[in-house]
Design a protein around this motif. Structure first.
Motif, PDB file in Angstrom:
ATOM      1  N   ALA A 125       0.823  -1.206   0.000  1.00  0.00           N
ATOM      2  CA  ALA A 125       0.000   0.000   0.000  1.00  0.00           C
ATOM      3  C   ALA A 125       0.855   1.255   0.000  1.00  0.00           C
ATOM      4  CB  ALA A 125      -0.929   0.009   1.220  1.00  0.00           C
ATOM      5  N   VAL A 140      -3.367   4.530 -10.517  1.00  0.00           N
ATOM      6  CA  VAL A 140      -3.987   3.250 -10.131  1.00  0.00           C
ATOM      7  C   VAL A 140      -2.992   2.109 -10.307  1.00  0.00           C
ATOM      8  CG1 VAL A 140      -5.764   1.572 -10.775  1.00  0.00           C
ATOM      9  CG2 VAL A 140      -6.365   3.977 -10.492  1.00  0.00           C
ATOM     10  N   LYS A 159      -0.450   2.389  -7.420  1.00  0.00           N
ATOM     11  CA  LYS A 159      -0.936   2.301  -6.041  1.00  0.00           C
ATOM     12  C   LYS A 159      -1.903   1.159  -5.773  1.00  0.00           C
ATOM     13  CE  LYS A 159       0.817   6.364  -4.704  1.00  0.00           C
ATOM     14  NZ  LYS A 159       1.370   6.788  -3.473  1.00  0.00           N
ATOM     15  N   CYS A 160      -2.589   0.656  -6.799  1.00  0.00           N
ATOM     16  CA  CYS A 160      -3.696  -0.281  -6.563  1.00  0.00           C
ATOM     17  C   CYS A 160      -3.478  -1.675  -7.150  1.00  0.00           C
ATOM     18  CB  CYS A 160      -4.998   0.289  -7.136  1.00  0.00           C
ATOM     19  SG  CYS A 160      -5.369   1.965  -6.611  1.00  0.00           S
ATOM     20  N   SER A 161      -2.691  -1.765  -8.227  1.00  0.00           N
ATOM     21  CA  SER A 161      -2.593  -3.029  -8.950  1.00  0.00           C
ATOM     22  C   SER A 161      -1.918  -4.140  -8.149  1.00  0.00           C
ATOM     23  CB  SER A 161      -1.880  -2.828 -10.284  1.00  0.00           C
ATOM     24  OG  SER A 161      -0.546  -2.423 -10.074  1.00  0.00           O
ATOM     25  N   CYS A 197      -2.502  -5.093  -5.175  1.00  0.00           N
ATOM     26  CA  CYS A 197      -3.536  -5.846  -4.456  1.00  0.00           C
ATOM     27  C   CYS A 197      -4.716  -6.219  -5.349  1.00  0.00           C
ATOM     28  CB  CYS A 197      -4.055  -5.044  -3.264  1.00  0.00           C
ATOM     29  SG  CYS A 197      -2.801  -4.745  -2.009  1.00  0.00           S
ATOM     30  N   HIS A 198      -5.106  -5.325  -6.237  1.00  0.00           N
ATOM     31  CA  HIS A 198      -6.319  -5.527  -7.027  1.00  0.00           C
ATOM     32  C   HIS A 198      -6.048  -6.143  -8.392  1.00  0.00           C
ATOM     33  CE1 HIS A 198      -8.983  -3.501  -4.179  1.00  0.00           C
ATOM     34  NE2 HIS A 198      -8.007  -2.631  -3.992  1.00  0.00           N
ATOM     35  N   LEU A 241      -6.912  -4.974 -12.756  1.00  0.00           N
ATOM     36  CA  LEU A 241      -7.927  -4.627 -11.751  1.00  0.00           C
ATOM     37  C   LEU A 241      -9.004  -5.697 -11.638  1.00  0.00           C
ATOM     38  CD1 LEU A 241      -8.269  -0.818 -12.534  1.00  0.00           C
ATOM     39  CD2 LEU A 241      -6.702  -1.966 -10.978  1.00  0.00           C
ATOM     40  N   LEU A 259     -11.702  -4.122  -9.402  1.00  0.00           N
ATOM     41  CA  LEU A 259     -12.015  -2.706  -9.611  1.00  0.00           C
ATOM     42  C   LEU A 259     -12.374  -2.427 -11.066  1.00  0.00           C
ATOM     43  CD1 LEU A 259      -9.213  -0.969  -7.504  1.00  0.00           C
ATOM     44  CD2 LEU A 259     -11.537  -1.568  -6.807  1.00  0.00           C
ATOM     45  N   ILE A 262     -11.390   5.261  -0.764  1.00  0.00           N
ATOM     46  CA  ILE A 262      -9.982   5.659  -0.903  1.00  0.00           C
ATOM     47  C   ILE A 262      -9.538   6.448   0.330  1.00  0.00           C
ATOM     48  CG2 ILE A 262      -8.361   7.107  -2.200  1.00  0.00           C
ATOM     49  CD1 ILE A 262     -10.030   6.400  -4.728  1.00  0.00           C
ATOM     50  N   MET A 316      -8.087  -2.635   3.336  1.00  0.00           N
ATOM     51  CA  MET A 316      -7.440  -1.499   2.684  1.00  0.00           C
ATOM     52  C   MET A 316      -7.293  -0.336   3.667  1.00  0.00           C
ATOM     53  SD  MET A 316      -8.668   0.477  -0.718  1.00  0.00           S
ATOM     54  CE  MET A 316      -8.381   2.222  -0.856  1.00  0.00           C
TER      55      MET A 316
END
Length: 112
Positions: free
Chosen positions: A18, A47, A50-52, A54-55, A59, A68, A84, A91
């Motif tokens: 994260a 994204v 910062k997000c890929s 975990c997601h 996505l 996502l 967020i 998260m």
């Protein structure tokens, strides 16, 4: 004992993932009418940074982390921004902050 160790390792990995990224570049631009300087944010780049982890790279979701790629069909832009900012489930809050969070929430809200 093994479950506790696994939980600690997983939690540590989640927090490290994260905190990743942060090297996005923002380019100042002049708005035509107001003359104010604003930052241009590339939501997809944010994204991915910062997000890929975990997601998923597309996505699509991974393990306990939801997809996502269709989040806009389930949540409004305001609800996505709230997740967020406030975090939800595993998260942590504020992985993305400020104007970047708003741009990402808008971009994700169009994923249907």
């Amino acid at each position: 004992m093994n479950k506790k160790l696994l939980a600690v390792l997983f939690g540590s990995a989640l927090m490290l993932a994260a905190c990743g990224g942060g090297d996005e570049e923002a380019t100042p631009t002049n708005e035509e009418n107001s003359g104010e300087v604003t930052q241009s944010h590339d939501a997809e780049k944010i994204v991915q940074a910062k997000c890929s982890t975990c997601h998923g790279g597309n996505l699509e979701g991974q393990g306990n982390f939801p997809a996502l790629n269709d989040v806009g069909s389930r949540l409004s832009e305001e609800e996505i921004l709230s997740v967020i900012q406030d975090g939800q489930g595993g998260m942590p809050p504020n992985i993305i902050e400020g104007a970047e969070a708003e741009v990402v929430a808008e971009w994700l809200s169009n994923k249907k």
